[in-house]
Every structure is written in C-alpha cells, then in structure tokens.
Design a protein around this motif. Sequence first.
Motif, PDB file in Angstrom:
ATOM      1  N   HIS A 112       0.720  -0.996  -0.100  1.00 27.04           N
ATOM      2  CA  HIS A 112      -0.124   0.135  -0.023  1.00 27.04           C
ATOM      3  C   HIS A 112       0.947   1.183   0.098  1.00 27.04           C
ATOM      4  CE1 HIS A 112      -4.211  -2.265   0.776  1.00 27.04           C
ATOM      5  NE2 HIS A 112      -2.643  -2.751   1.648  1.00 27.04           N
ATOM      6  N   ILE A 113       1.938   1.782  -0.338  1.00 31.93           N
ATOM      7  CA  ILE A 113       2.456   2.462  -0.807  1.00 31.93           C
ATOM      8  C   ILE A 113       2.973   2.651  -2.187  1.00 31.93           C
ATOM      9  CG2 ILE A 113       5.659   3.204  -0.899  1.00 31.93           C
ATOM     10  CD1 ILE A 113       6.060   1.576   1.672  1.00 31.93           C
ATOM     11  N   ASN A 114       2.982   4.277  -2.490  1.00 34.47           N
ATOM     12  CA  ASN A 114       2.669   4.701  -3.471  1.00 34.47           C
ATOM     13  C   ASN A 114       4.008   5.177  -4.313  1.00 34.47           C
ATOM     14  OD1 ASN A 114       0.121   5.447  -3.619  1.00 34.47           O
ATOM     15  ND2 ASN A 114      -0.142   6.740  -1.900  1.00 34.47           N
ATOM     16  N   HIS A 115       4.661   4.280  -5.216  1.00 34.38           N
ATOM     17  CA  HIS A 115       6.117   4.804  -5.357  1.00 34.38           C
ATOM     18  C   HIS A 115       6.149   5.325  -6.741  1.00 34.38           C
ATOM     19  CE1 HIS A 115       6.776   0.927  -3.756  1.00 34.38           C
ATOM     20  NE2 HIS A 115       6.322   0.014  -4.009  1.00 34.38           N
ATOM     21  N   TRP A 116       5.008   6.548  -6.705  1.00 28.47           N
ATOM     22  CA  TRP A 116       5.383   8.116  -6.843  1.00 28.47           C
ATOM     23  C   TRP A 116       4.651   9.264  -6.579  1.00 28.47           C
ATOM     24  CZ3 TRP A 116       2.142   2.748  -7.473  1.00 28.47           C
ATOM     25  CH2 TRP A 116       0.849   3.469  -7.448  1.00 28.47           C
ATOM     26  N   SER A 117       4.746   9.725  -7.294  1.00 22.60           N
ATOM     27  CA  SER A 117       4.695  11.124  -6.948  1.00 22.60           C
ATOM     28  C   SER A 117       4.098  12.154  -8.366  1.00 22.60           C
ATOM     29  CB  SER A 117       5.811  11.904  -6.374  1.00 22.60           C
ATOM     30  OG  SER A 117       6.713  12.900  -7.112  1.00 22.60           O
ATOM     31  N   GLN A 118       4.314  13.732  -7.517  1.00 22.72           N
ATOM     32  CA  GLN A 118       3.414  14.542  -8.487  1.00 22.72           C
ATOM     33  C   GLN A 118       4.605  14.893  -9.912  1.00 22.72           C
ATOM     34  OE1 GLN A 118       3.703  15.432  -5.594  1.00 22.72           O
ATOM     35  NE2 GLN A 118       4.900  16.713  -4.785  1.00 22.72           N
ATOM     36  N   ARG A 119       5.722  14.619  -9.331  1.00 26.68           N
ATOM     37  CA  ARG A 119       6.767  14.530 -10.479  1.00 26.68           C
ATOM     38  C   ARG A 119       6.861  13.543 -11.169  1.00 26.68           C
ATOM     39  NH1 ARG A 119       9.800  18.318  -8.186  1.00 26.68           N
ATOM     40  NH2 ARG A 119      11.819  17.739  -9.833  1.00 26.68           N
ATOM     41  N   ASP A 120       6.449  12.668 -11.784  1.00 29.27           N
ATOM     42  CA  ASP A 120       6.034  11.834 -12.357  1.00 29.27           C
ATOM     43  C   ASP A 120       5.524  12.442 -13.496  1.00 29.27           C
ATOM     44  OD1 ASP A 120       7.519   9.511 -11.327  1.00 29.27           O
ATOM     45  OD2 ASP A 120       5.761   9.588  -9.700  1.00 29.27           O
ATOM     46  N   ALA A 122      -6.960  -3.814  -4.242  1.00 31.63           N
ATOM     47  CA  ALA A 122      -5.363  -2.863  -4.407  1.00 31.63           C
ATOM     48  C   ALA A 122      -4.209  -4.218  -4.488  1.00 31.63           C
ATOM     49  CB  ALA A 122      -4.873  -2.111  -3.231  1.00 31.63           C
ATOM     50  N   ASN A 123      -4.409  -4.960  -4.548  1.00 33.86           N
ATOM     51  CA  ASN A 123      -3.660  -6.417  -4.956  1.00 33.86           C
ATOM     52  C   ASN A 123      -3.486  -6.751  -6.394  1.00 33.86           C
ATOM     53  OD1 ASN A 123      -6.047  -7.511  -5.084  1.00 33.86           O
ATOM     54  ND2 ASN A 123      -6.670  -9.389  -3.980  1.00 33.86           N
ATOM     55  N   GLU A 124      -3.923  -5.907  -7.126  1.00 35.00           N
ATOM     56  CA  GLU A 124      -3.987  -6.639  -8.905  1.00 35.00           C
ATOM     57  C   GLU A 124      -2.912  -5.552  -9.819  1.00 35.00           C
ATOM     58  OE1 GLU A 124      -7.343  -7.767 -11.110  1.00 35.00           O
ATOM     59  OE2 GLU A 124      -8.049  -8.525  -8.902  1.00 35.00           O
ATOM     60  N   ALA A 125      -3.442  -4.621 -10.541  1.00 38.32           N
ATOM     61  CA  ALA A 125      -2.387  -3.730 -10.934  1.00 38.32           C
ATOM     62  C   ALA A 125      -2.445  -2.650 -10.018  1.00 38.32           C
ATOM     63  CB  ALA A 125      -3.333  -3.470 -12.136  1.00 38.32           C
ATOM     64  N   HIS A 126      -1.179  -2.175 -10.163  1.00 39.98           N
ATOM     65  CA  HIS A 126      -0.940  -0.527  -9.342  1.00 39.98           C
ATOM     66  C   HIS A 126      -1.536   0.530 -10.202  1.00 39.98           C
ATOM     67  CE1 HIS A 126       2.785  -3.266  -8.543  1.00 39.98           C
ATOM     68  NE2 HIS A 126       2.647  -2.492  -6.839  1.00 39.98           N
ATOM     69  N   PRO A 154     -14.148   6.091  -8.575  1.00 42.74           N
ATOM     70  CA  PRO A 154     -13.721   5.773  -6.732  1.00 42.74           C
ATOM     71  C   PRO A 154     -12.342   6.272  -6.537  1.00 42.74           C
ATOM     72  CG  PRO A 154     -13.797   4.229  -8.148  1.00 42.74           C
ATOM     73  CD  PRO A 154     -13.879   5.126  -8.730  1.00 42.74           C
ATOM     74  N   PRO A 155     -12.041   6.917  -5.975  1.00 42.95           N
ATOM     75  CA  PRO A 155     -10.584   7.044  -5.538  1.00 42.95           C
ATOM     76  C   PRO A 155      -9.128   5.910  -5.343  1.00 42.95           C
ATOM     77  CG  PRO A 155     -11.629   7.871  -3.558  1.00 42.95           C
ATOM     78  CD  PRO A 155     -12.696   7.311  -5.083  1.00 42.95           C
ATOM     79  N   ALA A 156      -8.638   6.787  -6.062  1.00 40.49           N
ATOM     80  CA  ALA A 156      -8.163   5.156  -5.809  1.00 40.49           C
ATOM     81  C   ALA A 156      -7.104   4.880  -4.080  1.00 40.49           C
ATOM     82  CB  ALA A 156      -6.306   5.136  -6.854  1.00 40.49           C
ATOM     83  N   GLN A 157      -7.073   3.667  -4.297  1.00 41.38           N
ATOM     84  CA  GLN A 157      -6.280   3.583  -2.744  1.00 41.38           C
ATOM     85  C   GLN A 157      -4.831   2.940  -3.121  1.00 41.38           C
ATOM     86  OE1 GLN A 157      -7.803  -0.371  -0.431  1.00 41.38           O
ATOM     87  NE2 GLN A 157      -8.910  -0.877  -2.602  1.00 41.38           N
TER      88      GLN A 157
END
Length: 586
Positions: A52-60, A297-301, A332-335
């Motif tokens: 459940h960690i977001n490996h991205w930010s607004q810089r992506d 939250a266990n299939e595609a990122h 829906p907002p993404a988890q």
Amino acid sequence: MSPLSEQLLERVEHHISAIYHENPLGADLEGLAQALIESIGASPEGAGAFQHINHWSQRDAILITYGDSLQNDNEKPLVTLRHFLDDHTAGLLSGVHILPFYPWSSDDGFAIIDYSSVNDALGDWNDIGAIASSYDLMADLVINHCSSRSIWFENFLRSTSPGKDYFFTVNPEQDLSAVVRPRTTPLLREVMTAQGPQHVWCTFGHDQVDLDFRNPEVLKQFVSIIHQYLKAGVKIFRLDAIAFLWKVPGGSCLNLEETHEIVRLLRTLLEHTAPDTLLITETNIPNRENLSYFGNANEAHCIYNFSLPPLLVNSLVTGDCTYLKQWMMSMPPAQNGTTYFNFIASHDGIGLRPAEGLLSNTELDTLIDTMQAFGGHVSYRTLDDGGRKPYEINISLFDALRGTTRGEDELGVERFICAHAIMLALEGIPGIYIHSLLGTRNDYERADNTGSYRAINRHQWNYDNLVSLLGDATSNHARVFAAIKALLAIRQRQAAFHPNATQFTLHLGASLFGFWRQSVDRRQSIFCINNVTPREHSVALSDINLISTQEWSDLISGDHYTPDDSEVVISPYQSVWISNAPDYEA
C-alpha cells in the motif's frame, strides 16, 4: 525452510490453485509455485510493507513512444530517442514507455517473434539499458498472444517443444458467438500441424496467435521473461490485452477470474522480487470492467484511464462537459498502492468501448462524424450477431481538436493545450504520447502505405527537421511543445497534484469543467477550472469557495486574486490552476 519462505510459497500456491482449479494438464502445483519463485528470483522478505505504498509522486510523467518515432541518419533510433529525452525534456519526464522494441512480424510490434531480443533496426539491449539508467522504463509484456512466425508457433506446428502445447485450440463446431471481439477478422485460423489440422484462437488477427495459459509451462515462460526484463532495467510492465488472456469457450472470454488471478500472482512475485516495480493493465473495455483490475489493491498498481480520451475530446468539440463531469463524479479514489494512468492520446486510437454507457448513441455518432470531418478513420469490431460496431477512432489528437462540431476554427492550439492542462491536473500519473507532445498532424501517407488506419497517428519524424520546427517559435509544434513542458514544470512543484491527492468535482455548469485538488497534508489546494468552449466565461469566486483570508493565484498565468475580486474571467479554452500555496511540494 524459514517461516517467511513458507509464507511466500503458500501465497504463490494459493494463486496457482485458484488459476488451475480444474488442473486439466495435471500440473504439480506445489512444484510450479517453487519453480516460479526460483525463476524470478523472489525473496520472502519485506513484500507486505510495500503493498500500500505509493511509488510515485507529482514529479512523475511518462512519455509514450515507439522506438523509431524519431530517426536520425547514421544513428540507431533508440540512441536518437535518448538524445531527445536528454536534450529537450530534461527534468520534466520521469519515465518513458517504449512500445514493443522486440523483433515482430505485424501490428507495429505487437506480434512478437522473439521476446528475448531487441529489434536490431532499433538498437540493442545496451541502448535500452542506457535509457533505463536515467528514466523509469515501461515495457510491454505482450502476454495474450505472439507471432505466428515465432519459434514457439513453429514448434507447435511441428509438435515439438517448447511450443507444442502453447497455443489455444478449439473445435470450430463449438458455439463461440458470445466471445467479445475487438476486431472483424475471423476468430479461428485453421493450420496444419504434425498431428493434423488444428484451429488456433486469434483474438486480434491471424498473425497474432493466442497463448494457452491452461498450460503452466506458458506461465513459467512469461515469469522468466519478466525476470529478464527486470535485469535489463524495466521498471514498469504494461500487461497488453490482458483482459482476453483466459478463455472458456461458450462465454465472453473476457475478464475471467483466472485472468485476474494471474495478475495477482504476477504482483505477488514482483513484490517479492523488485518491490518498486509497477504493473499497468491495458484493458480497452467499458469503464466498470476496467476498474476491476485494481482488485482490492492487490492486482494492477495502475489502470489505463480509457474513458478519459473519448469523454474529454467530446467535451471540447461540443463545448459541453456534462458527460465528462458525470463520469468523473462516479470514479472512486484510488487506494494507496494504486493509481490511475491518465492519457488522452496513444499509438492506437480513441477507444469507443470505454465510452459505452457514458455517452449516448447520438453523442457517439456526432463525435464520430466530427472526427471523420477532421480526417479521421473508424475501426470496427464484430458483434455476436455478426454485425459491426465502431471500436475506435483513428486520428491524431491535434487534428481531433482542430475544431468543434460546427467545423474547423482558429482555436485548435488553445483547445489542444486545454486538453493537456485538464489531463495533467487529474488524479493519477500522466502519460503523454510523443505525437501529442510534438503536435503532430495526421499522417495520411503512412496510413495509406501500411494499410492500417492506426498508422495515421504513428508518424516518424526526421530528427533534424523536428529540431528545426521546435526552434521556430511561430510553428504550432513549438507552441504546443513549449506549453506542455511549461505545464509539466508547474505540475511537478505542487503537492496537490500528487497522483493520490484528494480530488473533488466542481459544479460550474456545462461550459466550465472544474475540479479541486488538495494535498495529502491539506496545506495546498488547487482549483482547476477549464473553459471547454470557444466563448469567454466567468466564474464567481464565491462559487468555488475560496477562503478570503488567504492569498490565491493562478499557477499558469501568475495572476493574483484578492478578497475584492468577485470573479475570474476565463478566455476560450483557457485553464486556470488557482492555488493558495504555489510551489508547495510537501
């Protein structure tokens, strides 16, 4: 075996048991689980902390391109692409999706002959590695089918391994009328094998033969391919046409539970191998079905936001954002650990299946007529009754937005930039097709020469000519390129544009498409308001609930707003990003 190793093995066995619950080939499921773990080099430690960690930010932001979209004399195209990224987009793009760069026989790369090699016409693995060393590299895992010229299929015809049992065959007497098709070509292709005639399943065309994942050996092959790509520097895997993967004749053969379980399995293996690697599902299907590939939250990122292109183009050519707004309110907002992959143009076309149930038939007909008036083509798919239905519109985005339903006008560039301002501000990671970044027009000659409607938006630029045009401030190419780069630079500095930051749809009528973004720590708000019409409009500041005790300014124009201001006047196709904390990066 350690407790953690046992947990990993049990988890993989659980996926495999769900996939092969009928086990038609008598697979050794425990042995298969162990083989997959060893093949990819999975480790038992640490995966749970990453789910459940977001490996991205607004810089992506990710550039989407073919390996040979840019060509220079005496230089491999992948080397030219690297030069373009370094010299013209430095610091603005975090990643690049290089469309299939392997040897192929048709469909501009999506009929793969050899998954383990780089197409020599593009370069080699060193060139891929050079790009991957500086950018997050997205690569296609063309997992549903491969080329009829591949060694696997040649071995299938000879009844030898590897390949003997790799392809999906079916009795042509079976009722296949319920199968969902993305094409009008016949589903089955008769071939002569060493064991006699067979009918192989071809979802996309007779040169693209569907693989049979009921055979665990096929799954093992693709896990091994993933491992090779990880070692080559691939950071993001695009699961091409994944929705069609598992087949049960007699039904739709789309989005089956076994397909979802294979995605879950791949995510588990990657979480235990390279935890910051991402899976993106490419599923050009109706919106609700597309959303299912998030799983729990266990299939595609990430999932491709396929409904965005037709709805956004429709809004801008009709001057009415009603349908776009209705769709956005339903999303829906993404988890955490998942997010949307936003795009408004791609190497394919503007998909119409994702607009089903969102645009009325009348709206779709008007959209199609407008795109055809601007030089576009329409591709079709076959229905279960044998009829045809529009599947996608083939047109460059620049030409798609060169006018409205009333015809072409002089506001095409403004309309085009507005589309990108909307996309860049939305919840999710933006993907920008290279021909949108460059403002490329319809390539009629390429479409005619290849016999493919999709080639209309697959122009190949001479690099020197392109650089010359980008250096001419009066050219539309230069105007578009500069404007999108400026928006990217602004986006990077705003915490409220994090892909998982709060998003709320504003109600400002049919002419103004608005939404509010708020940073996770709630310190920055951005009101994104976009005029989707060729007429000037104003919005009362009271209607968007600006807090009068704070200072507000438009991130794009630099204009400031005080408590004495009662409204904001917005020019045709202008976008404003009104924020209380400019350049707040958290």
